[in-house]
Design an enzyme around this catalytic site. Structure first.
Site, PDB file in Angstrom:
ATOM      1  N   ARG A  69      31.733  -5.499  14.018  1.00 38.10           N
ATOM      2  CA  ARG A  69      31.794  -6.019  12.655  1.00 38.10           C
ATOM      3  C   ARG A  69      32.939  -7.015  12.548  1.00 38.10           C
ATOM      4  NH1 ARG A  69      33.833  -2.564   9.882  1.00 38.10           N
ATOM      5  NH2 ARG A  69      33.791  -0.780  11.282  1.00 38.10           N
ATOM      6  N   TYR A 197      24.982  -8.764  15.471  1.00 37.67           N
ATOM      7  CA  TYR A 197      25.565  -7.460  15.769  1.00 37.67           C
ATOM      8  C   TYR A 197      25.233  -6.440  14.674  1.00 37.67           C
ATOM      9  CZ  TYR A 197      28.500  -3.496  16.003  1.00 37.67           C
ATOM     10  OH  TYR A 197      28.895  -2.181  16.000  1.00 37.67           O
ATOM     11  N   GLY A 198      24.899  -5.242  15.083  1.00 41.70           N
ATOM     12  CA  GLY A 198      24.482  -4.132  14.220  1.00 41.70           C
ATOM     13  C   GLY A 198      25.069  -4.087  12.825  1.00 41.70           C
ATOM     14  N   LYS A 206      26.084  -0.465   6.623  1.00 48.87           N
ATOM     15  CA  LYS A 206      27.361  -0.602   5.914  1.00 48.87           C
ATOM     16  C   LYS A 206      27.211  -1.468   4.667  1.00 48.87           C
ATOM     17  CE  LYS A 206      28.984   1.809   9.061  1.00 48.87           C
ATOM     18  NZ  LYS A 206      30.074   2.577   9.555  1.00 48.87           N
ATOM     19  N   HIS A 226      31.852   7.104   3.703  1.00 47.26           N
ATOM     20  CA  HIS A 226      31.758   6.944   5.155  1.00 47.26           C
ATOM     21  C   HIS A 226      31.973   8.317   5.805  1.00 47.26           C
ATOM     22  CE1 HIS A 226      33.275   4.383   8.820  1.00 47.26           C
ATOM     23  NE2 HIS A 226      32.014   4.713   8.932  1.00 47.26           N
ATOM     24  N   SER A 247      35.550   4.233  11.805  1.00 46.44           N
ATOM     25  CA  SER A 247      34.577   3.951  12.862  1.00 46.44           C
ATOM     26  C   SER A 247      35.167   4.275  14.229  1.00 46.44           C
ATOM     27  CB  SER A 247      34.195   2.471  12.837  1.00 46.44           C
ATOM     28  OG  SER A 247      33.672   2.134  11.586  1.00 46.44           O
ATOM     29  N   ALA A 248      34.321   4.851  15.088  1.00 47.90           N
ATOM     30  CA  ALA A 248      34.699   5.157  16.470  1.00 47.90           C
ATOM     31  C   ALA A 248      35.854   6.164  16.575  1.00 47.90           C
ATOM     32  CB  ALA A 248      35.019   3.878  17.252  1.00 47.90           C
ATOM     33  N   CYS A 249      35.896   7.133  15.651  1.00 48.98           N
ATOM     34  CA  CYS A 249      36.897   8.206  15.719  1.00 48.98           C
ATOM     35  C   CYS A 249      36.234   9.569  15.892  1.00 48.98           C
ATOM     36  CB  CYS A 249      37.772   8.219  14.477  1.00 48.98           C
ATOM     37  SG  CYS A 249      38.950   6.875  14.415  1.00 48.98           S
ATOM     38  N   LYS A 251      32.986  10.742  14.629  1.00 49.99           N
ATOM     39  CA  LYS A 251      32.090  11.354  13.627  1.00 49.99           C
ATOM     40  C   LYS A 251      30.813  11.870  14.273  1.00 49.99           C
ATOM     41  CE  LYS A 251      31.774   8.104  10.403  1.00 49.99           C
ATOM     42  NZ  LYS A 251      32.779   7.153  10.920  1.00 49.99           N
ATOM     43  N   THR A 252      30.238  11.052  15.157  1.00 49.02           N
ATOM     44  CA  THR A 252      28.977  11.462  15.790  1.00 49.02           C
ATOM     45  C   THR A 252      29.198  12.723  16.627  1.00 49.02           C
ATOM     46  OG1 THR A 252      28.307   9.149  15.800  1.00 49.02           O
ATOM     47  CG2 THR A 252      27.033  10.644  17.196  1.00 49.02           C
ATOM     48  N   ASP A 274      27.287   9.397   9.784  1.00 48.13           N
ATOM     49  CA  ASP A 274      28.059   8.203   9.393  1.00 48.13           C
ATOM     50  C   ASP A 274      28.211   8.013   7.882  1.00 48.13           C
ATOM     51  OD1 ASP A 274      29.511   5.888  10.199  1.00 48.13           O
ATOM     52  OD2 ASP A 274      27.784   4.627   9.752  1.00 48.13           O
ATOM     53  N   ASN A 364      32.557  -1.325  22.358  1.00 49.43           N
ATOM     54  CA  ASN A 364      31.795  -1.025  21.133  1.00 49.43           C
ATOM     55  C   ASN A 364      30.293  -1.100  21.391  1.00 49.43           C
ATOM     56  OD1 ASN A 364      31.661  -0.344  18.325  1.00 49.43           O
ATOM     57  ND2 ASN A 364      31.173  -2.475  17.846  1.00 49.43           N
ATOM     58  N   ARG A 366      26.539   0.286  21.867  1.00 53.16           N
ATOM     59  CA  ARG A 366      25.935   1.233  20.922  1.00 53.16           C
ATOM     60  C   ARG A 366      24.578   1.739  21.385  1.00 53.16           C
ATOM     61  NH1 ARG A 366      28.914   2.526  16.006  1.00 53.16           N
ATOM     62  NH2 ARG A 366      30.740   1.222  16.195  1.00 53.16           N
ATOM     63  N   TYR A 490      36.688  17.813  20.686  1.00 53.76           N
ATOM     64  CA  TYR A 490      35.259  18.026  20.927  1.00 53.76           C
ATOM     65  C   TYR A 490      34.820  19.410  20.435  1.00 53.76           C
ATOM     66  CZ  TYR A 490      35.941  13.724  23.482  1.00 53.76           C
ATOM     67  OH  TYR A 490      36.274  12.444  23.806  1.00 53.76           O
ATOM     68  N   GLY A 491      34.135  20.200  21.303  1.00 52.20           N
ATOM     69  CA  GLY A 491      33.585  21.487  20.873  1.00 52.20           C
ATOM     70  C   GLY A 491      34.642  22.415  20.276  1.00 52.20           C
ATOM     71  N   ASN A 493      36.922  21.745  18.341  1.00 48.19           N
ATOM     72  CA  ASN A 493      37.203  21.462  16.927  1.00 48.19           C
ATOM     73  C   ASN A 493      36.549  22.508  16.012  1.00 48.19           C
ATOM     74  OD1 ASN A 493      38.712  19.255  17.603  1.00 48.19           O
ATOM     75  ND2 ASN A 493      37.020  17.808  17.387  1.00 48.19           N
TER      76      ASN A 493
HETATM   77  O1  SAT Z   1      28.871  -1.476  13.375  1.00 47.27           O
HETATM   78  S1  SAT Z   1      28.694  -0.478  12.355  1.00 47.27           S
HETATM   79  O2  SAT Z   1      29.436  -0.875  11.160  1.00 47.27           O
HETATM   80  O3  SAT Z   1      27.309  -0.310  12.021  1.00 47.27           O
HETATM   81  C1  SAT Z   1      29.291   1.006  12.913  1.00 47.27           C
HETATM   82  C2  SAT Z   1      30.685   1.252  12.512  1.00 47.27           C
HETATM   83  O4  SAT Z   1      31.553   0.397  12.728  1.00 47.27           O
HETATM   84  O5  SAT Z   1      30.963   2.340  11.974  1.00 47.27           O
HETATM   85 MN    MN Z   2      30.676   4.110  10.607  1.00 49.62          MN
END
Ligand code: SAT
Ligand code: MN
Length: 585
Positions: A69, A197-198, A206, A226, A247-249, A251-252, A274, A364, A366, A490-491, A493
């Protein structure tokens, strides 16, 4: 078929602007997916992966200047600058339409314009919103097919006179000097030009589900956040938790957590990874849905060790972006396996060797995968009512300061803690990685209006929710003096989540500190975990001087909002200072 007259007129107008050779309405059928995939493979936009090993999977590479982004090029275009606030980039809507309208003019000559009706949420749900995205990219169509409920199902759900979000995207020249991600909340409109980009182009995500939705929520008494949503099942009872991390901390990973063998008894189910849309239910509780239909997750670091559910989710029907292509026409990324493949084709399309010192996959990179393929997907995933939320977690990457977990005193204090959240930056956005920045509620890049008004909206919502979730702060990333992570993450948590849900039930031991309730040393179950007493002590410690310094940082941050800052936050700072002063540690 779309009958909504405003929608039909808008599509005509955008077609007149972009001047495509052809217009195609997307219906969401399998036949359509196959046909568009074939075209994209032929033009090189997509690469067909090994269909024996990865059935239905494709690879895409973005331009090298277009991998995350671009927050600098993302604008909130409200008539009044103050309505965008001091955090957002602002552009006057007239100027924005004129400037970027010039770029869109004739931009689809020789191309097909795809028109994608899509639903954020479940059809017929009181939560759901409809958008229509116009794009010249098959990559966008195929991703939107995974990330949203789209095509005829959305066209049929759109009422004849209903409002919808108008989303216009064109890849343009992929030139950063001609790249703009524009939001017009007052017009329910998004314009994205010059990116592939996504986060910049999957406009349901977003742009709609956070920036535009946050604005709609402000006016319609709900919240777009978020946040992941997970269910924690034990002894036949499920407790739902929302958690906001930048982002990228992770969540998934948290949303798909698998309990460690040494700590059995729980099952985690995934509602979302997300975004949450939250509304007050008739029972006075806060209810959440995940408006998305798929996961757009960070690939690097995802492995059978860190997130087996994600690995199983991406085995089929997945689009990979900017990962390494292996010699057997499969995919790889850093951290996926202990041993790297010897060689392959990297995310830039060049030959790659494992000892080149270069990354094979972009940090980054995906995966886009259907949520329903996730082994831990919640049975409530398609429930139009959503799930009731018992706890909200805020967290970031903080090497120091924030303890592993603490409970806030009440909603107002919890809102303040969310608003003062800070985190080290990641590769999810362009710019320097690893610098601490304030990221209120992990929404810094995603609030579609003035952040001070957003804080106030949180405080106002708290007054309306009869049975409020408890609010916690977590930090999985605390380090010792040598820079080693103190907590395994990870697990494991889950051990922290266990304390959190016990606190929600009025159980679980804690000590009151100036920042909130911190677990006592033995309140977090540690059986089978190799962690020293000393490390646990450090993880749960609150250092007065560090927090006094943090207070100065908070004040500096809040100063930029001037008189718009809710008075409650001035009070919270004073109270925190008082509590720290009176504390004898
Ligand atoms: O690139 S996205 O905004 O869709 C994903 C993210 O940064 O959380
Ligand atoms: Mn996100």
């Amino acid at each position: 078929m779309v009958r909504n007259k405003k929608a039909l007129a808008w599509v005509d107008e955008m077609a007149a602007l972009c001047q495509p050779d052809k217009i195609e309405w997307i219906n969401g059928t399998e036949e359509e997916r196959q046909r568009l995939t074939d075209i994209a493979i032929e033009t090189g936009e997509m690469h067909l992966l090994n269909q024996d090993k990865l059935p239905g999977c494709l690879l895409h590479r973005t331009a090298q200047n277009d991998v995350a982004r671009t927050e600098k090029l993302t604008f909130i275009c409200t008539r009044e600058e103050k309505d965008a606030g001091p955090i957002n980039n602002w552009m006057d809507p007239k100027e924005a339409y004129a400037k970027v309208g010039e770029m869109f003019k004739g931009s689809m000559k020789g191309k097909t314009m795809y028109v994608i009706p899509f639903i954020m949420g479940v059809p017929g749900s009181p939560f759901r919103k409809i958008g229509i995205e116009i794009t010249d990219s098959i990559y966008v169509v195929l991703n939107m097919r995974i990330m949203t409920r789209m095509g005829d199902i959305a066209a049929d759900d759109l009422g004849d006179d209903e409002e919808f979000t108008k989303c216009l995207h064109c890849r343009g020249e992929l030139d950063i000097n001609r790249r703009f991600i524009l939001h017009f909340p007052e017009d329910n409109t998004i314009w994205s030009y010059g990116s592939g980009y996504g986060g910049n182009v999957l406009l349901g995500k977003k742009c709609l589900a956070l920036r535009i939705a946050s604005y709609l929520g402000l006016h319609e008494d709900w919240m777009a956040e978020h946040m992941l949503i997970l269910g924690l099942e034990k002894d036949g009872e499920t407790t739902y938790i929302c958690a906001a991390f930048p982002s990228a901390c992770g969540k998934t990973n948290l949303a798909m957590l698998i309990p460690p063998d040494a700590f059995p008894g729980y099952k985690v189910t995934t509602v979302g990874d997300d975004i949450s849309w939250l509304r007050i239910g008739p029972d006075g509780r806060l209810w959440a849905i995940n408006p998305e239909y798929g996961f757009f997750g960070v690939a690097p670091g995802t492995s059978y060790k860190t997130n087996p559910n994600a690995m199983d989710t991406v085995k089929k029907n997945t689009i990979f972006t900017n990962v390494l292509l292996t010699n057997d026409n499969c995919v790889w990324w850093e951290g996926m396996t202990e041993e790297a493949p010897k060689e392959g084709i990297d995310w830039t399309g060049k030959h790659w060797h494992s000892d080149s010192g270069e990354k094979g996959a972009h940090p980054n990179s995906r995966f886009t995968a259907p949520a329903e393929q996730c082994p831990s997907i919640s049975p409530e995933f398609n429930n139009p009512k959503g799930v009731p939320i018992s706890a909200i977690l805020f967290g970031g990457r903080r090497a120091k300061l924030a303890p592993l977990v603490y409970e806030t005193f009440n909603w107002q204090h919890g809102t303040f803690v969310g608003a003062t959240m800070a985190s080290e930056t990641t590769a999810a956005a362009t710019g320097q990685v690893g610098v601490v920045r304030r990221d209120p509620m992990a929404m810094r890049p995603f609030v579609g209006y003035n952040m001070a008004t957003y804080f106030k909206h949180w405080l106002d919502m708290g007054k309306k929710i009869a049975h409020k979730p408890k609010i916690f702060h977590v930090n999985w990333f605390r380090q010792d003096a040598d820079g080693h992570f103190l907590w395994p993450g990870y697990g494991d948590n889950l051990r922290v989540l266990d304390w959190i849900i016990r606190r929600c039930k009025g159980e679980g031991d804690a000590v009151e500190t100036p920042i909130g309730y911190v677990p006592t040393k033995d309140a977090i179950p540690l059986q089978g975990l190799d962690i020293t007493d000393e490390a646990m002590g450090e993880l749960l410690s609150v250092h007065r001087d560090d927090w006094l310094e943090e207070l100065d940082g908070m004040k500096n941050y809040f100063d930029q909002f001037g008189n718009d800052l809710p008075y409650e936050f001035v009070e919270e700072q004073q109270e925190l200072r008082k509590r720290l002063g009176a504390w004898d540690k």
